[in-house]
Design an enzyme around this catalytic site. Sequence first.
Site, short mmCIF file in Angstrom:
data_model
loop_
_atom_site.label_atom_id
_atom_site.label_comp_id
_atom_site.label_asym_id
_atom_site.label_seq_id
_atom_site.Cartn_x
_atom_site.Cartn_y
_atom_site.Cartn_z
N PHE A 1 96.14 20.74 -9.40
CA PHE A 1 94.92 21.46 -9.80
C PHE A 1 94.65 22.54 -8.75
CE2 PHE A 1 90.37 21.91 -10.91
CZ PHE A 1 90.48 21.97 -12.30
N GLY B 1 105.96 35.00 -13.68
CA GLY B 1 104.60 34.67 -14.15
C GLY B 1 104.35 34.94 -15.62
N GLU C 1 101.37 34.02 1.06
CA GLU C 1 100.96 32.73 1.63
C GLU C 1 100.94 32.81 3.15
OE1 GLU C 1 103.11 29.50 -0.10
OE2 GLU C 1 103.13 30.49 -2.03
N ASP D 1 112.42 32.92 -2.93
CA ASP D 1 111.68 32.80 -4.19
C ASP D 1 112.39 33.61 -5.29
OD1 ASP D 1 108.90 32.21 -5.55
OD2 ASP D 1 109.27 34.35 -5.85
N LYS E 1 114.43 32.31 -8.95
CA LYS E 1 114.17 32.88 -10.28
C LYS E 1 115.45 33.48 -10.85
CE LYS E 1 109.40 33.74 -8.98
NZ LYS E 1 108.49 34.66 -8.28
N GLY F 1 99.38 34.64 -9.87
CA GLY F 1 97.93 34.61 -10.04
C GLY F 1 97.53 33.53 -11.03
N1 LIG Z 1 100.33 30.63 -7.63
C1 LIG Z 1 101.02 31.40 -8.47
O1 LIG Z 1 100.62 32.53 -8.78
C2 LIG Z 1 102.29 30.88 -9.09
C3 LIG Z 1 103.04 31.72 -9.93
C4 LIG Z 1 104.19 31.23 -10.56
C5 LIG Z 1 104.59 29.93 -10.31
N2 LIG Z 1 103.87 29.15 -9.45
C6 LIG Z 1 104.32 27.78 -9.23
O2 LIG Z 1 103.34 26.89 -9.75
C7 LIG Z 1 103.31 25.70 -8.99
C8 LIG Z 1 101.88 25.47 -8.47
O3 LIG Z 1 101.54 26.54 -7.64
P1 LIG Z 1 100.02 26.75 -7.14
O4 LIG Z 1 99.98 28.12 -6.56
O5 LIG Z 1 99.07 26.38 -8.22
O6 LIG Z 1 99.94 25.69 -5.96
P2 LIG Z 1 98.64 25.29 -5.11
O7 LIG Z 1 97.51 26.19 -5.38
O8 LIG Z 1 99.10 25.14 -3.71
O9 LIG Z 1 98.24 23.84 -5.70
C9 LIG Z 1 99.13 22.77 -5.61
C10 LIG Z 1 98.54 21.57 -6.29
O10 LIG Z 1 99.54 20.55 -6.28
C11 LIG Z 1 98.91 19.34 -5.90
N3 LIG Z 1 99.93 18.45 -5.32
C12 LIG Z 1 100.72 18.65 -4.25
N4 LIG Z 1 101.55 17.60 -4.06
C13 LIG Z 1 101.24 16.69 -5.03
C14 LIG Z 1 101.72 15.42 -5.37
N5 LIG Z 1 102.69 14.83 -4.66
N6 LIG Z 1 101.17 14.78 -6.43
C15 LIG Z 1 100.17 15.35 -7.16
N7 LIG Z 1 99.68 16.59 -6.89
C16 LIG Z 1 100.21 17.25 -5.83
C17 LIG Z 1 97.85 19.73 -4.92
O11 LIG Z 1 96.92 18.68 -4.81
P3 LIG Z 1 95.59 18.82 -3.94
O12 LIG Z 1 94.70 19.73 -4.76
O13 LIG Z 1 95.06 17.45 -3.85
O14 LIG Z 1 96.00 19.43 -2.64
C18 LIG Z 1 97.30 21.00 -5.59
O15 LIG Z 1 96.33 20.68 -6.56
C19 LIG Z 1 104.34 25.89 -7.87
O16 LIG Z 1 105.56 25.34 -8.29
C20 LIG Z 1 104.47 27.39 -7.77
O17 LIG Z 1 105.73 27.80 -7.28
C21 LIG Z 1 102.73 29.59 -8.85
#
Ligand SMILES: NC(=O)c1ccc[n+]([C@@H]2O[C@H](COP(=O)([O-])OP(=O)(O)OC[C@H]3O[C@@H](n4cnc5c(N)ncnc54)[C@H](OP(=O)(O)O)[C@@H]3O)[C@@H](O)[C@H]2O)c1
Length: 413
Positions: free
Chosen positions: A12, A126, A181, A192, A196, A293
């Site tokens: 989340f 994305g 980050e 990264d 992809k 995003g």
């Molecule tokens: N951000 C982007 O724009 C973007 C774009 C494309 C793809 N992605 C991909 O999407 C995925 C999520 O990215 P994000 O940016 O949303 O990450 P994020 O904001 O860092 O959030 C990560 C979430 O994962 C949860 N988490 C971590 N380890 C866990 C576990 N062992 N069990 C259950 N929950 C766990 C965390 O829990 P807590 O809340 O309790 O810490 C947090 O809610 C990644 O694979 C990323 O590469 C992201």
Amino acid sequence: MNKEINIGLFGFGVVGSGLYNVLNLSEASHIKISKIVVKNPKKKRSIPSENFFFDKQTILLDLKINTVVELINDPEEAYQIVKTALKYGKHVVSANKKMIAEHLNELIALANNNNVSFLYEAAVAGSIPIIRNLEEYYNNDTLSSILGIVNGTTNFILTQANEGISYKKAMQIAQEKGFAETDPTSDVDGFDSKYKLSILIKHAFGIHVNSNSIFNNGIRNIKPRDIQYANEKGYRIKLFARAEKIDNQIIGFVAPQFVKQDNFCYQVNNEFNAITVEAAFSDKQLFIGKGAGSFPTASAVLSDISALVYDYKYEYRKSAVEGKVNFTSNFYVRVYLGSENRIDLSRIDLIQEDESFFSDEYSFKIGWIVFSELEKFDFNEWKEISLIILPNEVELAEIQYFTLQNTTELILE
Ligand SMILES: NC(=O)c1ccc[n+]([C@@H]2O[C@H](COP(=O)([O-])OP(=O)(O)OC[C@H]3O[C@@H](n4cnc5c(N)ncnc54)[C@H](OP(=O)(O)O)[C@@H]3O)[C@@H](O)[C@H]2O)c1
């Protein structure tokens, strides 16, 4: 269209909470998030705490949940979750490019054996619907090349750098705006992008190339003198994930390239992503959009979830070539190598040197090299050297090739 999608959501954070909000705003009454599993019980959340669980089995063992949406930031744990969910007969939607790039064929086999879907549009660029297009529209073997800016962080930094802002300052702005980050290594060193690229190669050309086998050189070592050279020539520098199919050979790598004004990607700036796809009869086509995003990424996840309503699966029709085409480093590429110390440059031999400049402050040389020779160096860690691919390299139409001493040579006019 009567199928109910009952979701167990892992994560989340940026994307997970984005999906939650996007679903609330959409009118998809047949799609519902039943349970959310996160990691940290102490974290403050934007929705009531009774929505959250902390044990993955809460979702995995729930027979009413037919779909797992995996949006966590831990690739190893994501792999365990996705593997188990597929084994338990649940559809899976994921955005975790590293995990997918490293385990793709195994996860495809698991999904097939359990007759469920495994979708991951959000993992590459994305919001840009590139995977579904490669699967459905370019579903034959006429595709010859993919050239993409698939990392918004580096494109943002390079846009600033192309305008004369220092790398350090550009990185600081990117972090302030939430584009980079705290530890930006995966982005700026091209990891990264290569995860992809590995996924793109599978859908474009049919073979799975583990990301460990793909060369990645990022943007960390690009110096103001390189930008100055680019400006003098009318180029911009872009970090490209690039793959090409030449007969039964596939080449693929991530590296910065000089880009001329006539390149589709020249005008793609800031955090935007873009992918140019080239095929025999459609020629070049450009996809452009937000590569990251909360809402843009969640929109791609939602699109995958919606596709489950009509039992959508990737068919991997091009995978019939698996075993018949090779991933190769046996080609020539034309490079620019710059350094403040000319001794560094002498450590890399070019087969043919086209241009060079040497001074006490800065030196560079341009010429041809066999790609497998480049792969012997870890350019990300070799801070003194900047490696940039020459612009005409991306002009595939001009490429001729022939075999010379067991080496496929790419010749550009
Ligand atoms: N951000 C982007 O724009 C973007 C774009 C494309 C793809 N992605 C991909 O999407 C995925 C999520 O990215 P994000 O940016 O949303 O990450 P994020 O904001 O860092 O959030 C990560 C979430 O994962 C949860 N988490 C971590 N380890 C866990 C576990 N062992 N069990 C259950 N929950 C766990 C965390 O829990 P807590 O809340 O309790 O810490 C947090 O809610 C990644 O694979 C990323 O590469 C992201």
